[in-house]
Design an enzyme around this catalytic site. Sequence first.
Site, PDB file in Angstrom:
ATOM      1  N   LYS A 173       0.868  -1.171   0.000  1.00  0.00           N
ATOM      2  CA  LYS A 173       0.000   0.000   0.000  1.00  0.00           C
ATOM      3  C   LYS A 173       0.914   1.231   0.000  1.00  0.00           C
ATOM      4  O   LYS A 173       0.742   2.165   0.797  1.00  0.00           O
ATOM      5  CB  LYS A 173      -0.901  -0.065   1.255  1.00  0.00           C
ATOM      6  N   ASP A 207      -5.311  -3.907  -2.126  1.00  0.00           N
ATOM      7  CA  ASP A 207      -6.771  -4.033  -2.309  1.00  0.00           C
ATOM      8  C   ASP A 207      -7.098  -4.656  -3.661  1.00  0.00           C
ATOM      9  O   ASP A 207      -7.904  -5.587  -3.761  1.00  0.00           O
ATOM     10  CB  ASP A 207      -7.498  -2.695  -2.085  1.00  0.00           C
ATOM     11  N   ASP A 231      -0.500 -11.791   7.402  1.00  0.00           N
ATOM     12  CA  ASP A 231      -1.390 -12.468   8.345  1.00  0.00           C
ATOM     13  C   ASP A 231      -2.786 -12.601   7.723  1.00  0.00           C
ATOM     14  O   ASP A 231      -3.383 -13.679   7.685  1.00  0.00           O
ATOM     15  CB  ASP A 231      -1.439 -11.623   9.632  1.00  0.00           C
TER      16      ASP A 231
END
Length: 336
Positions: A173, A207, A231
Site C-alpha cells: 500500500k 486491495d 497475516d
Amino acid sequence: MAKHTIVLIPGDGIGPEVMDATKRVIEATGLNVEWVELPAGAAALEQGYDNVLPQRTLAAISAHKVALKGPVTTPVGKGFTSVNVQLRKKLNLYAAVRPVRSVDGVKTRFENVDIVIIRENTEGLYSGIENEVVPGVVTSLKVATEAACTRIARYAFRYATRRHRKKITVFHKANIMKMSDGLFLASARKIHEEEYPNIDYEELIIDAGCMKLVQNPERFDMLLMENLYGDLVSDLCAGLVGGLGIVPGSNIGDEVAVFEAVHGSAPDIAGKSLANPLALIMSGVMMLQHIHEDAAAQKVQAAYDAVLREGKTLTRDLGGSANTAEFTDAIIGKMK
Ligand code: NAD
C-alpha cells in the site's frame, strides 16, 4: 541412517491429539527421530512453569534448531505475551512461510490453487509499539527497517529459486504508506533487479491484489508482503482451498525453524478425537523437506493425497465421520 533430534511441543487443546497423529505418521516413514518433548502454552503453566514459554523449551529449540509445535492457548488477561510472538522475536524467526494448495478430495470454488505466501514476521504493526498520546488518542507504530525488508525479500527470491517457482508478487500500500511500504517495495525491487532478475516480479496494491486473488487465484505463484498483510492474506488464501484445517505453516530464521499448523487449539473439540491432524502432518512434511529428508516427505504427502482422493476416511471437518486415529491409520496404511 542419520538421526534427527527434533523438539516436539504438543501444545494445548487438540494439540496433543494432532501431534500424536503427526508423530506416528513421521515415524511410519522409517526415519530415525529422537523427539525432545517440552511444553509451551497453558500446558507449561499446568506443569509448574511460571511462563507460557519456559526457558527450557526455548533453549532446546535453540540447541536442536528444529521444532514441531502444536497450537497453544495463551491465557487471556493474565499478562502473558503470546507464545508465538515470543518465539518469533526470541529466535528471530523472520520468515513465515505458508504454502496453500488445492487438495484433491476437498471441493472448493477453485481447483488449481498453488500459492506460497512469504510474510515478514518481525516488524510492521506487530512491533508492539503503541502509545497513548493524550487520553482518547492512541498511536500504533508501523516499523520498517531496510535490513528486515531486504532480508525477507532475499529469503523469498532464494526460496523461489530453490523450489523452481516462477514469479513473486508483492502486495503493498505504498501509494498511502509511502515511507514504510515504500521501503518494503524498494527493497524487494532491488533484490529482484540485482540478484534474481530471472524470477518474474510484480507489484500490486493490496486491495486490487485481494480482488484478483478471489477472482483468479491460479494466476499467482508466490506472494511476498509485510507482517499484517501477510497475516490477513494467508487466511484468505486458506479459504480458497478449504480452510485452516489443510494449511501448514513454518516460521524460519537463519538458525532455527519452527513448524506448526495455522489453526488454534480448538477447545470446543479437544479430547473428543474429532480433530483433523492434516494441517500439522502437512507442517511435518515441510519440516522433513527442511531437514533434507525429501523421500520421507514425499511418502507422507503421497499417502495423505491418496486418502483424500479416495474420500472414504475423512474427519468431520472434511465431510467424513472418521475420528483422528482412524484418519491417521488410513494415512499410515497408504505408506506400507
Ligand atoms: P481455532 O483454530 O482453535 O478453532 C476455530 C474453529 O476451527 C473451531 O470450531 C475448531 O473446532 C475448528 N478447528 C480448528 N482446528 C481444527 C482441526 N484441526 N480439526 C477440526 N476442527 C478444527 O481458533 P480459536 O477458537 O479462535 O482459538 C482457540 C485457541 O487457540 C485460542 O486460545 C487461541 O489463542 C489459540 N490459537 C493458537 C494458535 C497457535 O498456537 N498457532 C493459532 C490460533 C489460535
